[in-house]
Design a protein around this motif. Sequence first.
Motif, PDB file in Angstrom:
ATOM      1  N   TRP A 167     -13.446   4.751  -9.407  1.00 57.03           N
ATOM      2  CA  TRP A 167     -12.175   5.382  -9.025  1.00 57.03           C
ATOM      3  C   TRP A 167     -11.037   4.736  -9.808  1.00 57.03           C
ATOM      4  N   ASN A 168     -10.214   5.542 -10.435  1.00 56.26           N
ATOM      5  CA  ASN A 168      -9.113   5.023 -11.252  1.00 56.26           C
ATOM      6  C   ASN A 168      -7.773   5.210 -10.547  1.00 56.26           C
ATOM      7  N   MET A 169      -6.964   4.157 -10.571  1.00 54.15           N
ATOM      8  CA  MET A 169      -5.671   4.224  -9.883  1.00 54.15           C
ATOM      9  C   MET A 169      -4.757   5.281 -10.496  1.00 54.15           C
ATOM     10  N   VAL A 170      -4.137   6.070  -9.628  1.00 53.97           N
ATOM     11  CA  VAL A 170      -3.122   7.021 -10.096  1.00 53.97           C
ATOM     12  C   VAL A 170      -1.742   6.704  -9.537  1.00 53.97           C
ATOM     13  N   SER A 171      -1.650   6.033  -8.388  1.00 51.90           N
ATOM     14  CA  SER A 171      -0.328   5.636  -7.893  1.00 51.90           C
ATOM     15  C   SER A 171      -0.440   4.395  -7.016  1.00 51.90           C
ATOM     16  N   ASN A 172       0.682   3.682  -6.916  1.00 49.66           N
ATOM     17  CA  ASN A 172       0.691   2.362  -6.284  1.00 49.66           C
ATOM     18  C   ASN A 172       2.083   2.110  -5.704  1.00 49.66           C
ATOM     19  N   ASP A 173       2.306   2.573  -4.496  1.00 53.70           N
ATOM     20  CA  ASP A 173       3.624   2.534  -3.866  1.00 53.70           C
ATOM     21  C   ASP A 173       3.815   1.239  -3.062  1.00 53.70           C
ATOM     22  N   ASN A 174       4.907   0.538  -3.352  1.00 56.10           N
ATOM     23  CA  ASN A 174       5.280  -0.716  -2.650  1.00 56.10           C
ATOM     24  C   ASN A 174       4.252  -1.843  -2.816  1.00 56.10           C
ATOM     25  N   PHE A 175       3.612  -1.893  -3.973  1.00 55.08           N
ATOM     26  CA  PHE A 175       2.743  -3.038  -4.288  1.00 55.08           C
ATOM     27  C   PHE A 175       3.588  -4.312  -4.331  1.00 55.08           C
ATOM     28  N   GLU A 176       4.814  -4.176  -4.817  1.00 51.97           N
ATOM     29  CA  GLU A 176       5.745  -5.308  -4.878  1.00 51.97           C
ATOM     30  C   GLU A 176       5.979  -5.913  -3.478  1.00 51.97           C
ATOM     31  N   GLY A 177       6.263  -5.072  -2.504  1.00 52.51           N
ATOM     32  CA  GLY A 177       6.496  -5.555  -1.138  1.00 52.51           C
ATOM     33  C   GLY A 177       5.272  -6.253  -0.567  1.00 52.51           C
ATOM     34  N   TYR A 178       4.103  -5.657  -0.824  1.00 54.39           N
ATOM     35  CA  TYR A 178       2.834  -6.241  -0.353  1.00 54.39           C
ATOM     36  C   TYR A 178       2.598  -7.607  -1.002  1.00 54.39           C
ATOM     37  N   MET A 179       2.829  -7.685  -2.303  1.00 48.24           N
ATOM     38  CA  MET A 179       2.620  -8.969  -3.005  1.00 48.24           C
ATOM     39  C   MET A 179       3.604 -10.024  -2.515  1.00 48.24           C
ATOM     40  N   LYS A 180       4.858  -9.626  -2.296  1.00 49.57           N
ATOM     41  CA  LYS A 180       5.866 -10.575  -1.778  1.00 49.57           C
ATOM     42  C   LYS A 180       5.436 -11.092  -0.410  1.00 49.57           C
ATOM     43  N   ALA A 181       4.955 -10.188   0.444  1.00 46.39           N
ATOM     44  CA  ALA A 181       4.518 -10.590   1.790  1.00 46.39           C
ATOM     45  C   ALA A 181       3.357 -11.585   1.699  1.00 46.39           C
ATOM     46  N   LEU A 182       2.526 -11.452   0.657  1.00 43.54           N
ATOM     47  CA  LEU A 182       1.410 -12.384   0.462  1.00 43.54           C
ATOM     48  C   LEU A 182       1.858 -13.689  -0.189  1.00 43.54           C
ATOM     49  N   GLY A 183       3.113 -13.739  -0.635  1.00 45.25           N
ATOM     50  CA  GLY A 183       3.629 -14.952  -1.266  1.00 45.25           C
ATOM     51  C   GLY A 183       3.257 -15.108  -2.726  1.00 45.25           C
ATOM     52  N   ILE A 184       2.958 -13.991  -3.399  1.00 42.10           N
ATOM     53  CA  ILE A 184       2.627 -14.043  -4.825  1.00 42.10           C
ATOM     54  C   ILE A 184       3.899 -14.351  -5.621  1.00 42.10           C
ATOM     55  N   ASP A 185       3.798 -15.279  -6.568  1.00 38.53           N
ATOM     56  CA  ASP A 185       4.995 -15.718  -7.297  1.00 38.53           C
ATOM     57  C   ASP A 185       5.516 -14.621  -8.246  1.00 38.53           C
ATOM     58  N   PHE A 186       6.756 -14.772  -8.651  1.00 33.81           N
ATOM     59  CA  PHE A 186       7.475 -13.755  -9.432  1.00 33.81           C
ATOM     60  C   PHE A 186       6.752 -13.395 -10.723  1.00 33.81           C
ATOM     61  N   ALA A 187       6.356 -14.401 -11.492  1.00 31.94           N
ATOM     62  CA  ALA A 187       5.738 -14.140 -12.794  1.00 31.94           C
ATOM     63  C   ALA A 187       4.421 -13.363 -12.635  1.00 31.94           C
ATOM     64  N   THR A 188       3.653 -13.735 -11.629  1.00 34.79           N
ATOM     65  CA  THR A 188       2.380 -13.039 -11.381  1.00 34.79           C
ATOM     66  C   THR A 188       2.643 -11.597 -10.939  1.00 34.79           C
ATOM     67  N   ARG A 189       3.682 -11.408 -10.127  1.00 34.88           N
ATOM     68  CA  ARG A 189       4.002 -10.050  -9.656  1.00 34.88           C
ATOM     69  C   ARG A 189       4.384  -9.143 -10.820  1.00 34.88           C
ATOM     70  N   ILE A 190       5.110  -9.670 -11.790  1.00 33.91           N
ATOM     71  CA  ILE A 190       5.529  -8.877 -12.952  1.00 33.91           C
ATOM     72  C   ILE A 190       4.303  -8.330 -13.692  1.00 33.91           C
ATOM     73  N   ILE A 191       3.325  -9.213 -13.894  1.00 30.27           N
ATOM     74  CA  ILE A 191       2.096  -8.798 -14.583  1.00 30.27           C
ATOM     75  C   ILE A 191       1.310  -7.821 -13.712  1.00 30.27           C
ATOM     76  N   ALA A 192       1.136  -8.188 -12.438  1.00 33.98           N
ATOM     77  CA  ALA A 192       0.271  -7.404 -11.541  1.00 33.98           C
ATOM     78  C   ALA A 192       0.784  -5.979 -11.359  1.00 33.98           C
ATOM     79  N   LYS A 193       2.115  -5.833 -11.369  1.00 35.17           N
ATOM     80  CA  LYS A 193       2.719  -4.512 -11.163  1.00 35.17           C
ATOM     81  C   LYS A 193       2.377  -3.521 -12.273  1.00 35.17           C
ATOM     82  N   MET A 194       2.101  -4.064 -13.462  1.00 32.91           N
ATOM     83  CA  MET A 194       1.827  -3.186 -14.614  1.00 32.91           C
ATOM     84  C   MET A 194       0.383  -2.698 -14.634  1.00 32.91           C
TER      85      MET A 194
END
Length: 135
Positions: free
Chosen positions: A9-36
């Motif tokens: 299954w290939n991702m087609v959309s990803n809504d509020n991944f940023e909010g989820y990652m922040k809630a998990l405490g993922i650091d800023f630099a990692t979030r920038i990469i992960a969002k892409m």
Amino acid sequence: MPADYNGTWNMVSNDNFEGYMKALGIDFATRIIAKMLKPQKVIEQKGDFFHVQTLSSFRNYNAEFTVGVEFNEETKGLDNRKCKTLVTWDNDRLVCVQKGKKNNRGWIHWIEGDQLFLELSCEDQVCKQVYKKAD
Ligand code: YOG
């Protein structure tokens, strides 16, 4: 007969991944990469046994579980926490509760046609992902 999640299954959309990652405490630099990323889910299911691989160019995540059987999950390469994790059926939906440091953590999967849906929750954040079945 439970629902059949087998496939790639290939991702087609990803809504509020940023909010989820922040809630998990993922650091800023990692979030920038992960969002892409546009991860792929490779799911192997035999009845109630699941092997779910979440694959991306940055990191991969591997989960194996049997529905109805609680297991110790370590979210290696994600937020690296330990959870007591239980996945159950809600009709054809897969409902996962990840008990640990973070409140209200878990996910729900379901299928509609050739689309796989995933809602990831942590604290007050919900990330909504949609994947499309590969040919
Ligand atoms: O899937 O629990 O299908 O395990 C959630 C990422 C990003 C790493 C992925 C890598 C949470 C940096 C797994 C992305 C953000 C960001 C691809 C979701 C954490 C760290 C691995 C999940 C379940 C249900 C099965």
